[in-house]
Design an enzyme around this catalytic site. Sequence first.
Site, PDB file in Angstrom:
ATOM      1  N   GLU A   1       0.870  -1.173   0.000  1.00 32.87           N
ATOM      2  CA  GLU A   1       0.000   0.000   0.000  1.00 32.87           C
ATOM      3  C   GLU A   1       0.906   1.222   0.000  1.00 32.87           C
ATOM      4  O   GLU A   1       1.767   1.355   0.874  1.00 32.87           O
ATOM      5  CB  GLU A   1      -0.896  -0.004   1.232  1.00 32.87           C
ATOM      6  CG  GLU A   1      -1.849  -1.174   1.270  1.00 32.87           C
ATOM      7  CD  GLU A   1      -2.621  -1.288   2.578  1.00 32.87           C
ATOM      8  OE1 GLU A   1      -2.364  -0.489   3.510  1.00 32.87           O
ATOM      9  OE2 GLU A   1      -3.478  -2.179   2.667  1.00 32.87           O
TER      10      GLU A   1
ATOM     11  N   ARG B   1      -4.570  19.838  14.524  1.00 34.95           N
ATOM     12  CA  ARG B   1      -4.254  18.784  13.567  1.00 34.95           C
ATOM     13  C   ARG B   1      -5.304  17.686  13.694  1.00 34.95           C
ATOM     14  O   ARG B   1      -5.357  16.970  14.695  1.00 34.95           O
ATOM     15  CB  ARG B   1      -2.847  18.222  13.812  1.00 34.95           C
ATOM     16  CG  ARG B   1      -1.744  19.215  13.489  1.00 34.95           C
ATOM     17  CD  ARG B   1      -1.852  19.684  12.073  1.00 34.95           C
ATOM     18  NE  ARG B   1      -0.595  20.238  11.567  1.00 34.95           N
ATOM     19  CZ  ARG B   1      -0.471  20.701  10.365  1.00 34.95           C
ATOM     20  NH1 ARG B   1      -1.484  20.716   9.522  1.00 34.95           N
ATOM     21  NH2 ARG B   1       0.677  21.182   9.963  1.00 34.95           N
TER      22      ARG B   1
ATOM     23  N   GLU C   1       2.700  31.718   6.830  1.00 34.62           N
ATOM     24  CA  GLU C   1       2.328  31.237   8.168  1.00 34.62           C
ATOM     25  C   GLU C   1       2.813  32.119   9.304  1.00 34.62           C
ATOM     26  O   GLU C   1       2.227  32.098  10.382  1.00 34.62           O
ATOM     27  CB  GLU C   1       2.837  29.807   8.365  1.00 34.62           C
ATOM     28  CG  GLU C   1       2.111  28.815   7.477  1.00 34.62           C
ATOM     29  CD  GLU C   1       2.389  27.366   7.837  1.00 34.62           C
ATOM     30  OE1 GLU C   1       3.228  27.092   8.726  1.00 34.62           O
ATOM     31  OE2 GLU C   1       1.742  26.497   7.223  1.00 34.62           O
TER      32      GLU C   1
ATOM     33  N   GLU D   1      -7.355  30.043   3.167  1.00 31.49           N
ATOM     34  CA  GLU D   1      -8.691  30.324   3.718  1.00 31.49           C
ATOM     35  C   GLU D   1      -9.159  29.280   4.735  1.00 31.49           C
ATOM     36  O   GLU D   1      -9.977  29.579   5.589  1.00 31.49           O
ATOM     37  CB  GLU D   1      -9.717  30.489   2.606  1.00 31.49           C
ATOM     38  CG  GLU D   1      -9.910  29.259   1.745  1.00 31.49           C
ATOM     39  CD  GLU D   1     -10.854  29.522   0.586  1.00 31.49           C
ATOM     40  OE1 GLU D   1     -11.669  28.640   0.303  1.00 31.49           O
ATOM     41  OE2 GLU D   1     -10.768  30.600  -0.035  1.00 31.49           O
TER      42      GLU D   1
END
Length: 189
Positions: free
Chosen positions: A42, A67, A99, A141
């Site tokens: 995977e 988070r 940021e 945004e």
Amino acid sequence: MTTSHDKLVEKTISTEPVFSGRIISLQIDTVELPDGSKATREVVKHPGAVAVIAIHEGRLLLVDQFRQPMRRCELEIPAGKLEKGEDPMEAAKRELQEETGYHCDQISLIHSFYTSPGFADEIIHLYLAEGLSAGEMALDEDEFLEVYEATLEECQQYIVEGRIADAKTIMAVYIWQQQLARDTESKEI
């Protein structure tokens, strides 16, 4: 210890796309193992990212943001994903400004590293920004964060407390610690 990595290589036989999102995609690779047997892997595909070590007046610039995967706020160095075709150095400057509002006179690559090579191809390019000057933030945004400045000792305590828990920020703190130790040694000589 010397090894011939060629005898460890897995050959991709087929790839099955499973999911394609805004940031990542997931695929299942069928591979032939070195002994001739088959297995599946995977693989999370990611465009790559940048992160910035920015020291302002003896304090590391950090951003505090929620988070979702961790379901909590996390203190991190400024960072973000690369846009398609974007130069990592330009992305690092952009992320620092967006940021934190800070601009830098100089920026240099410290190291590029894979975050989780067992299942993902995400690479983070870690930069050191110097000659900082304040400006205006320009957040996305859907991005909400607060900027913090922390001393090395505060960062070390945040690691102990678990407020800093991501690998790139822990790495940044250790790099900063090593840099300060080297600077101290060179002054003593």
